[in-house]
Design a protein around this motif. Sequence first.
Motif: not given
Length: 506
Positions: A157-158, A163-168, A212-216, A220-229
Amino acid sequence: MNKILIRNAMILAVDAAHGTQPFAGDILVDNGLIAAIGPNLIPPDGARIIDGRDRLVMPGLINAHTHSSETFFRGRYEGMPLEIWLLYAYPLLMNDPIGKRLLYLRSLLLAMESLRNGVTTLCDDFFDPPAHDLDRLGTVFRAYEDAGIRANVSSAAMNIHTLDALPFAREVTPAELQNLLDFGPPMTTDAYVDFCKSAFDSLHGRAGRVNFMIAPSAPQRCTPDLMMACMELAVAKRVPFHTHVLETRTQAITGHELHGKSLIAYMKDLGLLRRNTTIAHSVWVSDEDMSLMGDAGVSVAHNAISNQKLGAGIAPVRRLLDLGVTLGLGTDGVSSNDTARIFDVMRVAGLIHAVSGPDYEKWVTADEVLRMATIGGAKTAMLEHVTGSLEVGKSADLVILNLRSYPFMPFNDAAKHLVYSENGSSIEKVMVAGRIVMEEGRLTTVDEAAVFAELAELVPAWLQEHAELERRNSVFVPVMAEIHRRASLAELPLYRYQGDFPSKSV
């Protein structure tokens, strides 16, 4: 289910009592479980007797991290760092998803190769863009159910733009290329949580061994709310929160560019370092990172081969172990490794860490590597109560090897033979949940010849389509090459440790 008695074998239990030291005895399997271990066991009525003389019985191997979505890319790529390789194996510009029959066969092929080589459990973080689909996830589950393997499965999941998950990335990507990357509205947290809950309701625990496992994908590819959920759901369901962290130097730069701290520290702030957390790679971690991970009881899936093929670096395994981090071994995908053999990963892991420093007393040992491949891997999958060691009450997931073979002749030390000499060629039988799934060089659950024939018929046309996709995505190679170059020159505020000492302050 039939009862099986393995008699007069050399048993390598990898349990608390014996560790990696083998002992002579019998193993009784009943109803899929190990019912007894000891000398001179009396076979129940109707039990099948397996002669264990000159045989080594060990726990089935655990592949702690892989991607079935790469299975058709074996032998296709080399000489690319991760950020460029991703353009080909996980293209930004996509075709329609792979057809369901090929999706099934792709997963089945990975399971077949795994079982043939003593892997009884795999953790598959497969990639299936553009959306998460319960029916397609069920297709992967069905392949593993049919093959007879144990598996943790999820589709990555992402919801943050590449382009917002990579520097430069924004500054080095021309506007005309940025305009090609219109992926539409990102997936919402609620939508993904609903998908996961449906997967738990309809698929989790299929055949008693496919979960089934959870796989964010990565912090850097997931929003904080997605990761925490995702973490909240993983804890509630007692499954792994399986993610990729600090595989490359570019990702090390990413944390400081986006958050002003390492990605591990960022995860700590979000409450994402827990017993459920399994981190794939963990190459570019500092001492501070590793201390946080050890204190939280985090697990790491160490991908010793793929990290070398993609030029990512060498994970500081000794320091991770010393700081209390649980280690398992993963092949990663077949594209970044080219096999699904954990025996290969064991050998590389046993050898490569000797270059980490001159203190040879701290080099990783064969005993430690064997634990990573078995009970350590089970812990990364949160399945240590089920598999990973040979103990009464656990599932009968085991491998029987012929000791009258080249890798064991003459016999000296079981762990060293398994790590440095064995390549799977000595395997005679493989058992999962008490069912013999490989015997006398033949899988018992699958018609291998028929599968190979169907793959030979269907895959070439699909690979031709993929070649066109590779051509389309190659326009982004200069962009990723420049990101890779800048990251290699950028300063990091923390020491980066290679093995047991920092290579330099960068």
